[in-house]
Design an enzyme around this catalytic site. Structure first.
Site, PDB file in Angstrom:
ATOM      1  CG  MET A   1     -41.514  64.915 -63.802  1.00 51.56           C
ATOM      2  SD  MET A   1     -43.252  65.013 -63.799  1.00 51.56           S
ATOM      3  CE  MET A   1     -43.803  63.461 -64.304  1.00 51.56           C
ATOM      4  N   PRO A   2     -42.847  64.367 -60.200  1.00 52.36           N
ATOM      5  CG  PRO A   2     -44.871  64.757 -59.115  1.00 52.36           C
ATOM      6  CD  PRO A   2     -43.938  63.691 -59.521  1.00 52.36           C
ATOM      7  CG  LEU A   3     -39.577  70.870 -59.405  1.00 52.53           C
ATOM      8  CD1 LEU A   3     -38.393  70.373 -58.595  1.00 52.53           C
ATOM      9  CD2 LEU A   3     -39.099  71.776 -60.543  1.00 52.53           C
ATOM     10  CG  MET A  28     -45.727  63.236 -55.630  1.00 54.19           C
ATOM     11  SD  MET A  28     -46.932  64.232 -56.503  1.00 54.19           S
ATOM     12  CE  MET A  28     -46.807  65.782 -55.654  1.00 54.19           C
ATOM     13  CB  VAL A  72     -43.560  71.583 -62.274  1.00 63.43           C
ATOM     14  CG1 VAL A  72     -43.442  71.440 -63.785  1.00 63.43           C
ATOM     15  CG2 VAL A  72     -43.522  73.040 -61.856  1.00 63.43           C
TER      16      VAL A  72
END
Length: 129
Positions: A1-3, A28, A72
């Site tokens: 996660m995140p997507l 990220m 997300v």
């Protein structure tokens, strides 16, 4: 996660796509401090007429190299988000040749209860993550 979901105009070859995804993932990791194996990416390629991404009056010139990244994620600080935007713009330009004018990023936040990584469990709630 995140997507991360990438919406692109079709036509990039496999090596170019891989470089784009790898570069975005490293941004990220650096911006949100996620673990290296916390990697969830989906690529959707579209015919040119299926993506209309304008500039909200900012005067950008978009090209066929447009990259729309929808993220997300659990809640992140404004500082983390701004760092992600800057890292993506810089690295995608430097490493992938994507103009910052061809990059659009949108972040949607959710909470721990909104994630299940498998087994029908909410691992953030059970303490497994």
């Amino acid at each position: 996660m995140p997507l991360l979901r990438f919406d692109l105009v079709e036509g990039r070859d496999e090596a170019t796509l891989r470089k784009l995804l790898d570069t975005a993932h490293q941004a990220m990791v650096d911006a949100f401090q996620v673990p290296q194996r916390d990697r969830y990416q989906i690529v959707h390629q579209h015919a040119p007429n299926e993506l209309i991404i304008q500039d909200t009056g900012l005067g950008f010139t978009r090209t066929k190299d447009l990259v729309l990244i929808s993220v997300v994620s659990k809640k992140r600080t404004t500082s983390q988000k701004e760092k992600l935007y800057a890292l993506l713009a810089d690295r995608l330009k430097t490493e992938c040749g994507v103009s910052p004018e061809d990059l659009m990023i949108s972040i949607t936040e959710n909470s721990d209860a909104d994630w299940s990584f498998g087994l029908g469990e909410a691992q953030f709630l059970t303490g497994k993550l």
